[in-house]
Design a protein around this motif. Structure first.
Motif, PDB file in Angstrom:
ATOM      1  N   ILE A 269      14.700  -1.080  24.561  1.00  0.00           N
ATOM      2  CA  ILE A 269      13.647  -0.359  23.838  1.00  0.00           C
ATOM      3  C   ILE A 269      14.273   0.896  23.218  1.00  0.00           C
ATOM      4  O   ILE A 269      15.187   1.490  23.766  1.00  0.00           O
ATOM      5  CB  ILE A 269      12.513   0.002  24.829  1.00  0.00           C
ATOM      6  N   ASP A 270      13.739   1.307  22.065  1.00  0.00           N
ATOM      7  CA  ASP A 270      14.263   2.506  21.409  1.00  0.00           C
ATOM      8  C   ASP A 270      13.739   3.796  22.027  1.00  0.00           C
ATOM      9  O   ASP A 270      14.429   4.816  22.022  1.00  0.00           O
ATOM     10  CB  ASP A 270      13.897   2.484  19.920  1.00  0.00           C
ATOM     11  N   ALA A 271      12.489   3.757  22.523  1.00  0.00           N
ATOM     12  CA  ALA A 271      11.872   4.977  23.051  1.00  0.00           C
ATOM     13  C   ALA A 271      10.931   4.637  24.197  1.00  0.00           C
ATOM     14  O   ALA A 271      10.064   3.764  24.059  1.00  0.00           O
ATOM     15  CB  ALA A 271      11.104   5.700  21.950  1.00  0.00           C
ATOM     16  N   PHE A 272      11.106   5.314  25.314  1.00  0.00           N
ATOM     17  CA  PHE A 272      10.203   5.163  26.456  1.00  0.00           C
ATOM     18  C   PHE A 272       9.206   6.318  26.452  1.00  0.00           C
ATOM     19  O   PHE A 272       9.599   7.485  26.519  1.00  0.00           O
ATOM     20  CB  PHE A 272      10.991   5.176  27.772  1.00  0.00           C
ATOM     21  N   PHE A 273       7.921   5.998  26.375  1.00  0.00           N
ATOM     22  CA  PHE A 273       6.862   6.992  26.482  1.00  0.00           C
ATOM     23  C   PHE A 273       6.412   7.014  27.937  1.00  0.00           C
ATOM     24  O   PHE A 273       5.839   6.034  28.433  1.00  0.00           O
ATOM     25  CB  PHE A 273       5.690   6.626  25.574  1.00  0.00           C
ATOM     26  N   LEU A 274       6.655   8.126  28.627  1.00  0.00           N
ATOM     27  CA  LEU A 274       6.450   8.179  30.074  1.00  0.00           C
ATOM     28  C   LEU A 274       5.437   9.245  30.462  1.00  0.00           C
ATOM     29  O   LEU A 274       5.530  10.394  30.022  1.00  0.00           O
ATOM     30  CB  LEU A 274       7.779   8.463  30.780  1.00  0.00           C
ATOM     31  N   GLU A 275       4.498   8.869  31.318  1.00  0.00           N
ATOM     32  CA  GLU A 275       3.497   9.805  31.803  1.00  0.00           C
ATOM     33  C   GLU A 275       4.126  10.750  32.832  1.00  0.00           C
ATOM     34  O   GLU A 275       4.720  10.309  33.805  1.00  0.00           O
ATOM     35  CB  GLU A 275       2.326   9.049  32.431  1.00  0.00           C
ATOM     36  N   TYR A 276       3.971  12.029  32.581  1.00  0.00           N
ATOM     37  CA  TYR A 276       4.491  13.050  33.492  1.00  0.00           C
ATOM     38  C   TYR A 276       3.527  14.236  33.551  1.00  0.00           C
ATOM     39  O   TYR A 276       3.949  15.387  33.593  1.00  0.00           O
ATOM     40  CB  TYR A 276       5.862  13.532  33.024  1.00  0.00           C
ATOM     41  N   ASP A 277       2.236  13.941  33.588  1.00  0.00           N
ATOM     42  CA  ASP A 277       1.262  15.031  33.518  1.00  0.00           C
ATOM     43  C   ASP A 277       0.800  15.536  34.874  1.00  0.00           C
ATOM     44  O   ASP A 277       0.070  16.525  34.940  1.00  0.00           O
ATOM     45  CB  ASP A 277       0.052  14.605  32.682  1.00  0.00           C
ATOM     46  N   ASN A 278       1.216  14.888  35.973  1.00  0.00           N
ATOM     47  CA  ASN A 278       0.818  15.376  37.300  1.00  0.00           C
ATOM     48  C   ASN A 278       1.765  14.819  38.360  1.00  0.00           C
ATOM     49  O   ASN A 278       2.702  14.067  38.051  1.00  0.00           O
ATOM     50  CB  ASN A 278      -0.644  15.021  37.614  1.00  0.00           C
ATOM     51  N   GLU A 279       1.489  15.159  39.613  1.00  0.00           N
ATOM     52  CA  GLU A 279       2.385  14.779  40.706  1.00  0.00           C
ATOM     53  C   GLU A 279       2.434  13.276  40.936  1.00  0.00           C
ATOM     54  O   GLU A 279       3.391  12.775  41.551  1.00  0.00           O
ATOM     55  CB  GLU A 279       1.978  15.509  42.001  1.00  0.00           C
ATOM     56  N   ARG A 280       1.420  12.529  40.453  1.00  0.00           N
ATOM     57  CA  ARG A 280       1.435  11.078  40.641  1.00  0.00           C
ATOM     58  C   ARG A 280       2.600  10.421  39.911  1.00  0.00           C
ATOM     59  O   ARG A 280       2.945   9.274  40.196  1.00  0.00           O
ATOM     60  CB  ARG A 280       0.120  10.463  40.172  1.00  0.00           C
ATOM     61  N   SER A 281       3.187  11.126  38.963  1.00  0.00           N
ATOM     62  CA  SER A 281       4.278  10.571  38.168  1.00  0.00           C
ATOM     63  C   SER A 281       5.644  10.750  38.805  1.00  0.00           C
ATOM     64  O   SER A 281       6.635  10.204  38.314  1.00  0.00           O
ATOM     65  CB  SER A 281       4.283  11.218  36.777  1.00  0.00           C
ATOM     66  N   GLY A 282       5.730  11.534  39.882  1.00  0.00           N
ATOM     67  CA  GLY A 282       7.012  11.761  40.537  1.00  0.00           C
ATOM     68  C   GLY A 282       7.895  12.716  39.760  1.00  0.00           C
ATOM     69  O   GLY A 282       7.471  13.383  38.813  1.00  0.00           O
TER      70      GLY A 282
END
Length: 368
Positions: A269-282
């Motif tokens: 993949i060219d770009a990974f969009f990753l959730e990092y808005d709270n502690e659930r994301s590690g």
């Protein structure tokens, strides 16, 4: 360090809150009180407006807000060959709330529909995008398999799931080619499954139904890579990993470590969009597997689940923290998810939504 190609330093995941005119028109259409042509006119006008809003708030990339859809995934799947939507016994269970009771099943050989309506949806978006880059969003192939698994795939059509996965990869290869032929140069695959594979609770549910989470991760990675084989060099394909987004609630929790080596280390993949808005994301440690070079990671540090604005200083600090594991030149910024993965939308106002987009744009301009 600004970028003139996708993904952009200030990017977006895709969906926006449906305006009242869209909601009313869709209700009237469902009741038989509005024609399909009139509904399309309402949608067209709303999409023109949301594109203008995205540009006015500083984005170089625009989407149609997913305004023609009720769901982020079912609408696309329902127009593939061999796939049918159905009324399920119950909806998808989120944290404290449940969706409408809809589902999807495979009843024939899976194949891409050359007349898929979302091709025309993209063409319209492209026609009103002006000098912005038009991005199309569709669900990732693994989503069609994961939730129902074997039980929603007709065993008389696919006695061997290896054949099913091969057809699924080919379907997406043809979909990618069709969107490219329609003029698309920025395509995003939305995927909740990789986040489920990070969740201890979801992993246990997978084992209870007789499957191995790591084996599934390898299969899904292979399907994605087969679908991406021969992708044109000037087409950017992103993958958004989502932990669930319905009326500001969620499903899965857990950092990316369980899938990081397979997902970041092997999927082309060219770009990974990753959730990092709270502690659930590690933490950011799994980003060490992002490969050097053109591959980008778009960090979703601005939440779409509440209207409360983030502190820019804290967001900048988190970007620097992430840069310990992957070069800052390979990092971009976005909201953690769309604002309305389904037509119901999240619990914030349109004004708050645009404030969030402006925050992404302003922080990105300061950092890069």
């Amino acid at each position: 360090m600004q970028r003139n190609t996708a993904p952009f330093r200030a990017d977006t995941v895709g969906s926006f809150l449906r305006p009242a005119a869209i909601k009313q028109a869709r209700e009237q259409f469902a009741a038989g009180a509005l024609s399909a042509d009139r509904l399309r006119e309402v949608e067209d006008n709303a999409i023109r407006d949301v594109v203008a809003q995205q540009r006015a708030n500083g984005l170089q990339v625009v989407t149609d807000g997913e305004f023609r859809r009720a769901w982020w995934h079912f609408d696309f799947f329902g127009d593939l060959h061999g796939v049918e939507l159905f009324e399920a016994d119950q909806g998808i269970q989120f944290n404290g709330v449940q969706t409408k009771a809809h589902g999807v099943k495979v009843t024939g050989k899976v194949a891409f529909n050359p007349q898929h309506p979302m091709l025309e949806h993209f063409r319209f978006l492209q026609s009103v995008a002006g000098d912005a880059v038009a991005k199309m969003t569709i669900p990732s192939p693994s989503v069609l398999h994961f939730r129902g698994g074997r039980k929603v795939i007709d065993a008389t059509v696919y006695p061997d799931l290896e054949v099913y996965f091969a057809d699924l990869a080919q379907t997406y290869k043809e979909a990618i080619a069709a969107f490219y032929a329609a003029g698309c140069r920025y395509l995003q695959l939305d995927d909740t499954v990789w986040a489920y594979l990070c969740s201890a609770e979801q992993q246990q549910q997978i084992r209870e139904r007789g499957e191995d989470p790591q084996a599934l991760a390898r299969i899904y990675a292979e399907v994605l890579n087969k679908a991406l084989e021969g992708k044109p060099a000037d087409l950017t394909v992103g993958l958004h990993v989502c932990r669930g987004n319905f009326r500001s609630t969620w499903i899965s929790e857990g950092g990316y470590e369980p899938v990081a080596e397979i997902l970041f280390g092997t999927v082309n993949i060219d770009a990974f969009f990753l959730e990092y808005d709270n502690e659930r994301s590690g933490g950011f440690e799994p980003l060490r597997f992002i490969r050097p070079g053109h591959q980008q990671v778009v960090l979703g540090l601005i939440t779409t689940k509440t209207g409360e604005p983030e502190d820019p200083a804290q967001v900048k600090a988190r970007l620097q923290e992430a840069a310990q594991y992957v070069s800052l030149d390979q990092i971009c910024l976005s909201p953690q998810c769309g604002f309305a993965s389904t037509e119901e939308g999240n619990s914030l106002s349109e004004a708050q939504q645009w404030q969030k987009i402006r925050l992404v744009v302003d922080i990105a301009a300061q950092v890069w």
